[in-house]
Design an enzyme around this catalytic site. Structure first.
Site, PDB file in Angstrom:
ATOM      1  N   LEU A  36       0.849  -1.191   0.000  1.00  0.00           N
ATOM      2  CA  LEU A  36       0.000   0.000   0.000  1.00  0.00           C
ATOM      3  C   LEU A  36       0.886   1.243   0.000  1.00  0.00           C
ATOM      4  O   LEU A  36       1.837   1.328   0.774  1.00  0.00           O
ATOM      5  CB  LEU A  36      -0.917   0.006   1.225  1.00  0.00           C
ATOM      6  CG  LEU A  36      -1.805  -1.226   1.380  1.00  0.00           C
ATOM      7  CD1 LEU A  36      -2.645  -1.108   2.636  1.00  0.00           C
ATOM      8  CD2 LEU A  36      -2.670  -1.441   0.161  1.00  0.00           C
TER       9      LEU A  36
ATOM     10  N   GLY B 168       2.603  -5.934   8.061  1.00  0.00           N
ATOM     11  CA  GLY B 168       2.510  -4.506   7.761  1.00  0.00           C
ATOM     12  C   GLY B 168       1.435  -4.244   6.732  1.00  0.00           C
ATOM     13  O   GLY B 168       0.292  -4.676   6.873  1.00  0.00           O
ATOM     14  N   ASP B 169       1.812  -3.552   5.663  1.00  0.00           N
ATOM     15  CA  ASP B 169       0.866  -3.236   4.590  1.00  0.00           C
ATOM     16  C   ASP B 169       1.209  -3.992   3.306  1.00  0.00           C
ATOM     17  O   ASP B 169       0.937  -3.527   2.213  1.00  0.00           O
ATOM     18  CB  ASP B 169       0.824  -1.729   4.344  1.00  0.00           C
ATOM     19  CG  ASP B 169       2.159  -1.171   3.869  1.00  0.00           C
ATOM     20  OD1 ASP B 169       3.201  -1.825   4.092  1.00  0.00           O
ATOM     21  OD2 ASP B 169       2.169  -0.082   3.274  1.00  0.00           O
ATOM     22  N   GLU B 170       1.807  -5.176   3.453  1.00  0.00           N
ATOM     23  CA  GLU B 170       2.206  -5.978   2.306  1.00  0.00           C
ATOM     24  C   GLU B 170       1.358  -7.241   2.200  1.00  0.00           C
ATOM     25  O   GLU B 170       1.119  -7.934   3.191  1.00  0.00           O
ATOM     26  CB  GLU B 170       3.685  -6.347   2.411  1.00  0.00           C
ATOM     27  CG  GLU B 170       4.587  -5.130   2.357  1.00  0.00           C
ATOM     28  CD  GLU B 170       6.049  -5.472   2.509  1.00  0.00           C
ATOM     29  OE1 GLU B 170       6.369  -6.512   3.124  1.00  0.00           O
ATOM     30  OE2 GLU B 170       6.870  -4.693   2.020  1.00  0.00           O
TER      31      GLU B 170
END
Length: 179
Positions: A55, A96-98
């Site tokens: 993201l 995280g955002d992965e």
């Protein structure tokens, strides 16, 4: 009782393979499933695609709106990404955002189509805690066997390509829009 112990064991096993926030498979489950998929693709001499997704400017969401909003956004992203998957695909949160997306029996053309579906999934803003958040994602693609023969090799290639795309997007200054 024995039944209660079995139920608790099943629950613990499920929790060890599930991302606590999004409910998607976690990193451990991803490696478990993806390594089997690579072996299957080898046996069948079929292509397989791996998409690595990050993201853009997610840190900005956490920094400006707080981690509770960031967590809710991740949940929404996970749900939305699940809608673009086929039943045979695997979408998992790496942390995280992965996120990663594995597409069995899919080559370059099919992986590009999946990338388009992912970007389309981000066209509409996410509604989180009374806010409208418009964000983008950077995607990197690796295809077995051309880009790697193991899941780790594919991850490295897809991650590198994702960062190349993130750099391009950064130069175009695509950021999260909060309204």
């Amino acid at each position: 009782t024995v039944n209660e112990l079995r139920r608790q064991r099943k629950l613990m096993e499920k929790l060890s393979m599930e991302d606590h926030l999004t409910g998607l498979p976690n990193r451990r489950a991803f490696f478990d499933c993806a390594e089997r998929q690579v072996e299957f693709s080898k046996r069948k001499s079929e292509a397989m695609a791996l998409l690595y997704l990050d993201l853009n400017d997610f840190k900005g969401v956490n920094d400006t709106l707080g981690h509770d909003v960031g967590d809710e956004l991740l949940k929404s992203v996970g749900k939305r990404l699940s809608t673009v998957c086929r039943k045979s695909d695997l979408i998992a949160r790496m942390g995280g955002d992965e996120f990663v997306y594995v597409l069995p029996s899919t080559g370059k053309k099919g992986s590009r189509e999946a990338e388009t579906r992912i970007h389309q999934a981000f066209e509409d803003p996410f509604s989180v805690k009374g806010r409208s958040l418009k964000l983008t994602a950077s995607v990197g693609i690796a295809v077995f066997p051309d880009d790697g023969k193991t899941i780790r090799e594919l991850l490295i290639v897809a991650d590198e390509k994702m960062y190349e795309n993130k750099e391009k997007l950064s130069r175009e200054s695509k950021r999260v829009t909060i309204t």
